[in-house]
Scaffold this active site. Structure first.
Site, short mmCIF file in Angstrom:
data_model
loop_
_atom_site.label_atom_id
_atom_site.label_comp_id
_atom_site.label_asym_id
_atom_site.label_seq_id
_atom_site.Cartn_x
_atom_site.Cartn_y
_atom_site.Cartn_z
N SER A 125 0.81 -1.22 0.00
CA SER A 125 0.00 0.00 0.00
C SER A 125 0.84 1.27 0.00
CB SER A 125 -0.94 0.00 1.21
OG SER A 125 -1.89 -1.03 1.11
N HIS A 188 -1.15 5.86 8.29
CA HIS A 188 -0.92 4.59 7.63
C HIS A 188 -0.52 4.82 6.17
CE1 HIS A 188 -2.11 0.16 7.06
NE2 HIS A 188 -1.28 0.19 8.10
N HIS A 361 -6.01 -9.94 5.10
CA HIS A 361 -4.74 -10.43 5.65
C HIS A 361 -4.97 -11.50 6.72
CE1 HIS A 361 -1.82 -8.09 3.55
NE2 HIS A 361 -2.33 -6.93 3.91
N HIS A 476 -0.65 -9.97 -0.41
CA HIS A 476 -1.37 -9.30 -1.47
C HIS A 476 -1.33 -10.16 -2.73
CE1 HIS A 476 -0.45 -5.16 0.56
NE2 HIS A 476 -1.38 -5.87 1.19
#
EC number: 3.1.3.1
Length: 520
Positions: A125, A188, A361, A476
């Site tokens: 990300s 984040h 996840h 991912h």
């Protein structure tokens, strides 16, 4: 005749028999015949599908004729973190049926973007945030910098030539306002792409920087960049979680949790002081109730940190009866738009449904799809609050996940259930499963091998859907991800393209940044 030849011929006969009956390609315990639920009777008629195709063609022709070429006053980018195409498809079933459309699937233009990092086939990300917000691909784990900066480099991000400007900066420089909303910590990886330049996504507070033997003055952490940086301090709306990144270890937040900082800073107070010094109307809130008491129509700056870390999963808000305490993504999106709409020149808003990814996840498929459904409601709220004549809305994901939809389940089966296909070990398997992750423990055990699953198990919220390879956290996926667009210049977003094209196309639509005047 040779025994091996006999066995081979018998095997071929069995294979052909299975093929003729449909069992080889679609192994299923069909019983006396597959039922057709009453609600699907219309779909048995050819005319039903012809009429649907005609409706779609009429809509496409109308969209082509009405393509918006006026500049976008406002741009709203919705990022479903980890929202793979499979995730969207499975969410249709959660909403009622495979024929349903998740709200943003109704947008007139759809495309696919390529998500890889410069140094990784499968992205995270961080590098993707640089791509879809800044238009430049970087290295895995880095944010707001080009690929000249290696991960963990103490000084690389400080060099101006390595920094990547975001579309939020382009909007601010054009006189527009900018803001961000997320269900993750506001520091984040995804939201940090709006305002930060950093060589490691984990450097959210000063302790993390120091722990890597970097100088905190040369390498300011992400929270500091949000409060002190050029783009960060000018953001009119910041809504999400992550209070611990802003306060010292010796200070407790409103819910009694100590901070993570070791520099003695209280960045929330610093943010307020900066706005007060500028004689600006500013509010800090930490609860849904606090947000409800703010006069959003008279607020210039709004900082909302609603959790010590991430906000709760949307489904858990209902199950834990915390809807009165924890705001939904839809509520946060509405609040952000109300504040940003005050600028007559327009705004750029970034909205992230972060916990879609986090549930994947953990192979919590149910939670992931629930968060996707809430994400879609937030998109709908934004579209209802704005006009497609002057507001471009782009919906996409940063990367995919390894969840797949398996077997040949009946149309009316719940997506979280089990297939009734024949298997070589005579054990059922889940419709949803992952290539890797902690769900391995749900699927296998040392004593029996593959475990016997039941729908009583898969119905549980905390059930971790099966995975093939054991990992503490599912990885991912490297798939392309979908892009959906509505509003001015939304026709730009069809086709297949690099993820880095997304901010360029948004900027061209709004007439801002380095792509403002690109001509044919």
């Amino acid at each position: 005749m040779d025994k091996r030849l006999i066995l081979l011929l018998v095997g071929v006969a069995v294979w052909l028999s299975g093929s003729a009956s449909g069992q080889r390609d679609h192994p299923r315990k069909w019983g006396s015949g597959e039922p057709h639920p009453i609600k699907y009777v219309e779909e048995q008629k050819t005319a039903y599908w012809v009429e649907k195709a005609q409706e779609t063609l009429h809509a496409k022709l109308a969209e082509t004729q009405a393509a918006h070429t006026n500049a976008a006053k406002n741009v709203i980018m919705f990022l479903g973190d980890g929202m793979s195409v499979h995730t969207v498809t499975a969410t249709r079933n959660l909403l009622g049926d495979s024929a349903e459309k998740v709200y943003f699937e109704q947008f007139p233009y759809t495309g696919l973007s390529k998500t890889y990092c410069v140094n990784r086939q499968v992205a995270d990300s961080a590098c993707t945030a640089t791509a879809y917000l800044g238009g430049v691909k970087g290295n895995y784990g880095t944010i707001g910098v080009n690929a000249n900066v290696a991960r963990y480099s103490c000084d690389g991000a400080a060099m101006e030539e390595n920094q990547v400007e975001s579309i939020a900066q382009w909007a601010q420089e054009a006189g527009k306002d900018a803001g961000l909303v997320t269900t993750a910590r506001v520091t984040h990886a995804s939201p940090a792409g709006v305002y930060a330049h950093i060589a490691d996504r984990n450097w959210e507070n000063d302790w993390e920087v120091t722990n890597r033997q970097c100088n905190t003055e040369q390498t300011p952490d992400i929270a500091r960049q949000l409060v002190e940086g050029q783009v960060g301090k000018a953001l009119k709306v910041i809504l999400g979680g992550g209070r611990q990144q802003f306060i010292n270890t010796t200070v407790n937040d409103e819910e009694g949790y100590p901070g993570y900082r070791t520099d003695g800073r209280h960045l929330i107070k610093d943010w307020l002081a900066d706005k007060q010094a500028a004689n600006a109307s500013a509010n800090y809130v930490w609860s849904r109730k606090g947000l409800s008491l703010v006069d959003l129509d008279k607020t210039e700056y709004l900082l909302g940190l609603f959790a010590t870390s991430h906000l709760p999963y949307d489904g858990d808000r209902a199950r834990n009866r915390s809807q009165l305490a924890d705001p939904s993504l839809t509520e946060l999106t509405e609040a952000a738009i109300r504040v940003l709409q005050r600028n007559e020149k327009g705004f750029f808003l970034f909205v992230e449904g972060a916990r879609i990814d986090m549930a994947h996840h953990d192979t919590y498929a149910r939670r992931s799809l629930e968060d996707t459904a809430e994400f879609a409601r937030a998109v709908q709220k934004a579209r209802e609050m704005t006009s497609d004549e002057d507001t471009l809305i782009v919906v996409t994901a940063d990367h995919a996940h390894t969840m797949s939809i398996n077997g040949y389940p009946y149309r009316d089966q719940e997506i979280f259930g089990l297939t009734d296909d024949d298997t070589d070990d005579d054990l059922p398997y889940a419709i949803l499963s992952y290539a890797n992750g902690p769900g391995y423990k749900s699927a296998f055990n040392l004593a029996d091998g593959r475990a016997r699953l039941t729908e009583k198990l898969t119905d549980k919220t905390d059930f971790q859907f099966p995975s093939m390879v054991p990992l503490d956290a599912e990885s991912h996926g490297g798939d392309d991800v979908a892009v959906y667009a509505s509003g001015p210049f939304s026709q730009f977003f069809s086709g297949n393209y690099e993820q880095t094209n997304i901010p360029a196309m948004m900027a061209r639509a709004a007439g801002i940044g380095p792509y403002a005047n690109i001509q044919p």
